[in-house]
Design an enzyme around this catalytic site. Structure first.
Site, PDB file in Angstrom:
ATOM      1  N   SER A 143     -30.481 -52.674 -62.431  1.00 51.40           N
ATOM      2  CA  SER A 143     -29.139 -52.095 -62.633  1.00 51.40           C
ATOM      3  C   SER A 143     -28.363 -53.038 -63.538  1.00 51.40           C
ATOM      4  O   SER A 143     -28.709 -54.224 -63.649  1.00 51.40           O
ATOM      5  CB  SER A 143     -28.426 -52.000 -61.280  1.00 51.40           C
ATOM      6  OG  SER A 143     -27.051 -51.697 -61.446  1.00 51.40           O
ATOM      7  N   TYR A 156     -25.976 -55.124 -52.813  1.00 51.77           N
ATOM      8  CA  TYR A 156     -26.582 -54.422 -53.955  1.00 51.77           C
ATOM      9  C   TYR A 156     -26.768 -55.378 -55.135  1.00 51.77           C
ATOM     10  O   TYR A 156     -27.841 -55.435 -55.751  1.00 51.77           O
ATOM     11  CB  TYR A 156     -25.681 -53.247 -54.334  1.00 51.77           C
ATOM     12  CG  TYR A 156     -26.258 -52.328 -55.379  1.00 51.77           C
ATOM     13  CD1 TYR A 156     -27.117 -51.294 -55.027  1.00 51.77           C
ATOM     14  CD2 TYR A 156     -25.925 -52.460 -56.729  1.00 51.77           C
ATOM     15  CE1 TYR A 156     -27.640 -50.425 -55.975  1.00 51.77           C
ATOM     16  CE2 TYR A 156     -26.438 -51.609 -57.689  1.00 51.77           C
ATOM     17  CZ  TYR A 156     -27.291 -50.581 -57.310  1.00 51.77           C
ATOM     18  OH  TYR A 156     -27.804 -49.727 -58.255  1.00 51.77           O
TER      19      TYR A 156
HETATM   20  P1  NAD Z   1     -30.575 -41.257 -55.561  1.00 51.31           P
HETATM   21  O1  NAD Z   1     -29.891 -41.427 -54.238  1.00 51.31           O
HETATM   22  O2  NAD Z   1     -30.514 -39.945 -56.260  1.00 51.31           O
HETATM   23  O3  NAD Z   1     -32.102 -41.664 -55.446  1.00 51.31           O
HETATM   24  C1  NAD Z   1     -32.550 -42.659 -54.576  1.00 51.31           C
HETATM   25  C2  NAD Z   1     -33.946 -42.304 -54.191  1.00 51.31           C
HETATM   26  O4  NAD Z   1     -34.417 -43.271 -53.267  1.00 51.31           O
HETATM   27  C3  NAD Z   1     -34.019 -40.929 -53.493  1.00 51.31           C
HETATM   28  O5  NAD Z   1     -35.194 -40.254 -53.898  1.00 51.31           O
HETATM   29  C4  NAD Z   1     -34.088 -41.324 -52.034  1.00 51.31           C
HETATM   30  O6  NAD Z   1     -34.746 -40.343 -51.247  1.00 51.31           O
HETATM   31  C5  NAD Z   1     -34.907 -42.595 -52.132  1.00 51.31           C
HETATM   32  N1  NAD Z   1     -34.801 -43.443 -50.949  1.00 51.31           N
HETATM   33  C6  NAD Z   1     -33.697 -43.879 -50.328  1.00 51.31           C
HETATM   34  N2  NAD Z   1     -34.038 -44.602 -49.234  1.00 51.31           N
HETATM   35  C7  NAD Z   1     -35.393 -44.596 -49.190  1.00 51.31           C
HETATM   36  C8  NAD Z   1     -36.346 -45.139 -48.289  1.00 51.31           C
HETATM   37  N3  NAD Z   1     -35.987 -45.834 -47.210  1.00 51.31           N
HETATM   38  N4  NAD Z   1     -37.657 -44.933 -48.548  1.00 51.31           N
HETATM   39  C9  NAD Z   1     -38.054 -44.203 -49.624  1.00 51.31           C
HETATM   40  N5  NAD Z   1     -37.200 -43.662 -50.506  1.00 51.31           N
HETATM   41  C10 NAD Z   1     -35.886 -43.866 -50.282  1.00 51.31           C
HETATM   42  O7  NAD Z   1     -29.999 -42.433 -56.487  1.00 51.31           O
HETATM   43  P2  NAD Z   1     -30.289 -42.800 -58.021  1.00 51.31           P
HETATM   44  O8  NAD Z   1     -28.961 -43.001 -58.623  1.00 51.31           O
HETATM   45  O9  NAD Z   1     -31.273 -41.922 -58.644  1.00 51.31           O
HETATM   46  O10 NAD Z   1     -30.903 -44.275 -57.818  1.00 51.31           O
HETATM   47  C11 NAD Z   1     -32.241 -44.618 -58.125  1.00 51.31           C
HETATM   48  C12 NAD Z   1     -32.311 -46.098 -58.471  1.00 51.31           C
HETATM   49  O11 NAD Z   1     -31.544 -46.336 -59.635  1.00 51.31           O
HETATM   50  C13 NAD Z   1     -31.766 -47.017 -57.367  1.00 51.31           C
HETATM   51  O12 NAD Z   1     -32.563 -48.161 -57.263  1.00 51.31           O
HETATM   52  C14 NAD Z   1     -30.376 -47.364 -57.897  1.00 51.31           C
HETATM   53  O13 NAD Z   1     -29.917 -48.592 -57.413  1.00 51.31           O
HETATM   54  C15 NAD Z   1     -30.648 -47.398 -59.398  1.00 51.31           C
HETATM   55  N6  NAD Z   1     -29.459 -47.253 -60.234  1.00 51.31           N
HETATM   56  C16 NAD Z   1     -28.728 -46.091 -60.236  1.00 51.31           C
HETATM   57  C17 NAD Z   1     -27.599 -45.983 -61.067  1.00 51.31           C
HETATM   58  C18 NAD Z   1     -26.766 -44.713 -61.164  1.00 51.31           C
HETATM   59  O14 NAD Z   1     -25.721 -44.725 -61.837  1.00 51.31           O
HETATM   60  N7  NAD Z   1     -27.155 -43.602 -60.574  1.00 51.31           N
HETATM   61  C19 NAD Z   1     -27.236 -47.081 -61.866  1.00 51.31           C
HETATM   62  C20 NAD Z   1     -27.992 -48.231 -61.823  1.00 51.31           C
HETATM   63  C21 NAD Z   1     -29.114 -48.314 -60.997  1.00 51.31           C
END
Ligand code: NAD
Length: 261
Positions: A143, A156
């Site tokens: 991130s 985080y």
């Molecule tokens: P999201 O909530 O849509 O996806 C998260 C995924 O992780 C989902 O598929 C969820 O089911 C899964 N998950 C959660 N807990 C779990 C567990 N215990 N076991 C297995 N799977 C699990 O969120 P996202 O925004 O797509 O985030 C995905 C990644 O990207 C994360 O690591 C997040 O920190 C990172 N990220 C997101 C953003 C953003 O703006 N959306 C920015 C930077 C980083």
């Protein structure tokens, strides 16, 4: 020598991939010809349906394997059950926001387990398979918060900085092998979860959609545009292409200029 771009014949495991960035990354791998293993902690019909839909759309094999990334043994079991792991994308992640002195201990533990320790366990289980296959790619979804901080996100930010440290360390341990290890650092990405927050933010700030996106949600993103899940997928596919064979131990920011500030 021509640069390879097809991932046909490779198996990509993407943790946390039944929604958001993980689903976008998995879809781009399928488009590039890889077989894909989807994962989350649930085991619903719709999880398996997502796998069938991607398989039908792209003519590759797609399986959904349930495993809870907060549990080390289940992280390792995911890789073993998949049976092959040429490409590992550590994407599963959660968030909780609170001042550090009020941060619930169980939230701290869950964030460190899912966002950081899971990548240690899957990597440890996947590396022997990659070595046996003579090729491997690890892409860790970190991130902008792996490079910078924001208040109230102690767990985080600590976990994401840890992911970048793990990325560099494993890259050095595999540097002389045909294996690369890199991180992608997204800024604000338009996922269904983020999209769902927009109406509430519009009400709270009494602003139009455009203003709330620009002035509130993307206050720290100089491009004033969300990144997309397809862009995350495209970057991950690039890191697995022949062009990226000498890119290892690095972090690629896809953040509209956030970390240039
Ligand atoms: P999201 O909530 O849509 O996806 C998260 C995924 O992780 C989902 O598929 C969820 O089911 C899964 N998950 C959660 N807990 C779990 C567990 N215990 N076991 C297995 N799977 C699990 O969120 P996202 O925004 O797509 O985030 C995905 C990644 O990207 C994360 O690591 C997040 O920190 C990172 N990220 C997101 C953003 C953003 O703006 N959306 C920015 C930077 C980083």
């Amino acid at each position: 020598m021509a640069i390879t771009t097809s991932l046909a014949g490779k198996t990509a495991i993407v943790t946390g991939s039944n929604s958001g960035i993980g689903l976008g990354v998995a879809t781009e791998f399928a488009r590039a010809g890889a077989d894909v293993v989807l994962n989350s902690f649930t085991d619903r019909d719709e999880d398996h349906q997502i796998a069938s839909d991607i398989a039908a759309a792209h003519g590759v094999k797609v399986r959904y394997i349930q495993a809870d990334m907060s549990k080390g043994d289940q992280c390792r079991a995911l890789i073993e059950k998949a049976g092959a792991c040429d490409i590992l994308v550590n994407n599963a992640g959660i968030q909780h926001v609170a001042p550090v002195d009020e941060f619930p201990v169980e939230k701290w533990d869950a964030i460190i387990a899912i966002n950081l320790s899971s990548a240690f366990h899957t990597t440890a289980a996947a590396l022997p398979m990659m070595r046996k296959a003579g090729w491997g790619r690890i892409v860790n979804i970190a991130s902008a918060h792996g490079l910078t901080a924001s208040p109230y996100k102690s767990a985080y930010v600590a976990a994401k900085h840890g992911v970048i440290g793990l990325t560099k360390t494993v890259a050095l341990e595999t540097a002389e092998e045909p294996i690369t290890v890199n991180a992608i650092c997204p800024g604000y990405v338009l996922t269904p979860l983020v999209e769902a927050q927009i109406p509430d933010q519009m009400k709270t700030h009494n602003m139009s959609r455009d203003d709330v996106v620009r002035e509130v949600m993307l206050a720290r993103q100089p491009s004033k545009e969300f990144a997309t899940v397809e862009q995350m997928g495209g970057t991950a596919v690039f890191l697995c292409s022949g062009a990226a064979a000498q890119i290892t131990g690095t972090s690629i920011s896809v953040d509209g200029g956030w970390t240039a500030l």
